[in-house]
Design a protein around this motif. Structure first.
Motif, PDB file in Angstrom:
ATOM      1  N   PHE A   1     -32.222  -0.748  -6.956  1.00 50.00           N
ATOM      2  CA  PHE A   1     -33.230   0.254  -7.316  1.00 50.00           C
ATOM      3  C   PHE A   1     -33.265   1.396  -6.314  1.00 50.00           C
ATOM      4  N   MET A   2     -33.050   1.095  -5.039  1.00 53.40           N
ATOM      5  CA  MET A   2     -33.101   2.136  -4.009  1.00 53.40           C
ATOM      6  C   MET A   2     -32.014   3.186  -4.226  1.00 53.40           C
ATOM      7  N   ILE A   3     -30.828   2.769  -4.667  1.00 54.75           N
ATOM      8  CA  ILE A   3     -29.749   3.721  -4.930  1.00 54.75           C
ATOM      9  C   ILE A   3     -30.143   4.655  -6.074  1.00 54.75           C
ATOM     10  N   LEU A   4     -30.717   4.072  -7.130  1.00 54.83           N
ATOM     11  CA  LEU A   4     -31.159   4.886  -8.260  1.00 54.83           C
ATOM     12  C   LEU A   4     -32.263   5.844  -7.835  1.00 54.83           C
ATOM     13  N   LEU A   5     -33.147   5.366  -6.970  1.00 54.37           N
ATOM     14  CA  LEU A   5     -34.224   6.220  -6.479  1.00 54.37           C
ATOM     15  C   LEU A   5     -33.664   7.374  -5.654  1.00 54.37           C
ATOM     16  N   LEU A   6     -32.655   7.087  -4.829  1.00 49.57           N
ATOM     17  CA  LEU A   6     -32.030   8.141  -4.026  1.00 49.57           C
ATOM     18  C   LEU A   6     -31.321   9.161  -4.912  1.00 49.57           C
ATOM     19  N   ALA A   7     -30.650   8.685  -5.962  1.00 49.82           N
ATOM     20  CA  ALA A   7     -29.979   9.595  -6.889  1.00 49.82           C
ATOM     21  C   ALA A   7     -30.997  10.476  -7.611  1.00 49.82           C
TER      22      ALA A   7
END
Length: 211
Positions: free
Chosen positions: A3-9
Motif C-alpha cells: 500500500f505504501m508504494i501505491l500511496l507514494l505513486a
C-alpha cells in the motif's frame, strides 16, 4: 502490492499536478476569470497529458530497473540533480520572473489537452518526481506492477485536479496568489530540493559501492 508504494505513486501524481508551473498558472488564470467549470474543462483535457507523460516516465524507470540496478542508480542521481536544479531556481526566483496572468478561452478542454500533451517539461519532471519518491522501493518497480502504479498515479491526478478546481472558485484567490506568488514558488523549490535529497540518498550509495 504494498500500500505504501501505491500511496507514494499517488502522492507523486498529486505533487506533479499541484506544483506551480505553466499548467498551474494557466488553470489559475482560466479559473479565476471564467469560473470552476472552465478550470474543470481545462484540467480534464490536461489529464490526458498527465497520463501520457506518467506512462512514459514509469516505462523509463521500470526499464532502467529491469536492465540493472546500476542504470537505475544513475537515473536516480540524474533525476535528483534535475530536481535540485529546479528547486534552487525556484528558491532564487525574484519578483517579475513569474506571473499568473489570467486569460480567457472558449474551448478550455481543447486548451488543456494541447497544453498537456505539448508541455516539453512534462516528461522530465514526471521521471524526476516518480524516481525521487519511488527510489527507496526500487525492488518493487516491475512490469507486473506498472498497471497498479499508473492507476495510483491517476488517482493522485484526480485528487489534485479536484483541489485545483476548488481553489480556482475561491474569491480573492488571484489577488492572494499575486501577493504571495514568490513565496509559493520558493516553497515549491524547497519541496523539490527535499525530493532531490531523497533521490540522491537512495541512489548515490549504490554507485559508491560499485566504484
Amino acid at each position: 502490492m504494498d500500500f505504501m508504494i501505491l500511496l507514494l505513486a499517488a502522492s507523486a501524481g498529486a505533487v506533479y499536478v499541484l506544483t506551480p508551473g505553466p499548467a498551474f498558472l494557466a488553470v489559475l488564470g482560466i479559473g479565476v476569470s471564467q469560473g470552476r467549470r472552465a478550470s474543470f474543462g481545462f484540467l480534464s483535457g490536461h489529464l490526458v497529458g498527465d497520463v501520457l507523460w506518467t506512462v512514459m516516465a514509469l516505462t523509463a524507470i521500470i526499464g532502467a530497473r529491469s536492465v540493472g540496478p546500476l542504470v537505475f542508480d544513475v537515473l536516480g542521481v540524474a533525476c535528483g540533480a534535475y530536481l535540485m536544479y529546479l528547486g534552487v531556481r525556484a528558491l532564487m526566483v525574484r519578483k517579475g520572473d513569474e506571473s499568473a496572468g489570467g486569460f480567457n478561452t472558449r474551448t478550455p478542454f481543447r486548451r488543456g489537452l494541447l497544453f498537456g500533451v505539448t508541455n516539453p517539461k512534462g516528461y522530465p519532471v514526471a521521471v524526476a518526481m516518480f524516481t525521487a519518491l519511488l527510489a527507496d522501493r526500487a525492488d518493487s518497480l516491475t512490469w507486473a506492477a506498472a498497471p497498479e502504479l499508473i492507476l495510483a498515479a491517476f488517482a493522485g491526478f484526480l485528487v489534485a485536479d479536484v483541489i485545483l478546481v476548488w481553489l480556482t472558485g475561491l474569491s480573492g484567490l488571484k489577488a492572494v496568489y499575486r501577493r504571495f506568488d514568490i513565496w509559493i514558488i520558493r516553497a515549491t523549490g524547497a519541496l523539490f530540493v527535499g525530493f532531490a535529497v531523497n533521490a540522491l540518498a537512495a541512489s548515490l550509495p549504490g554507485l559508491w559501492n560499485r566504484r
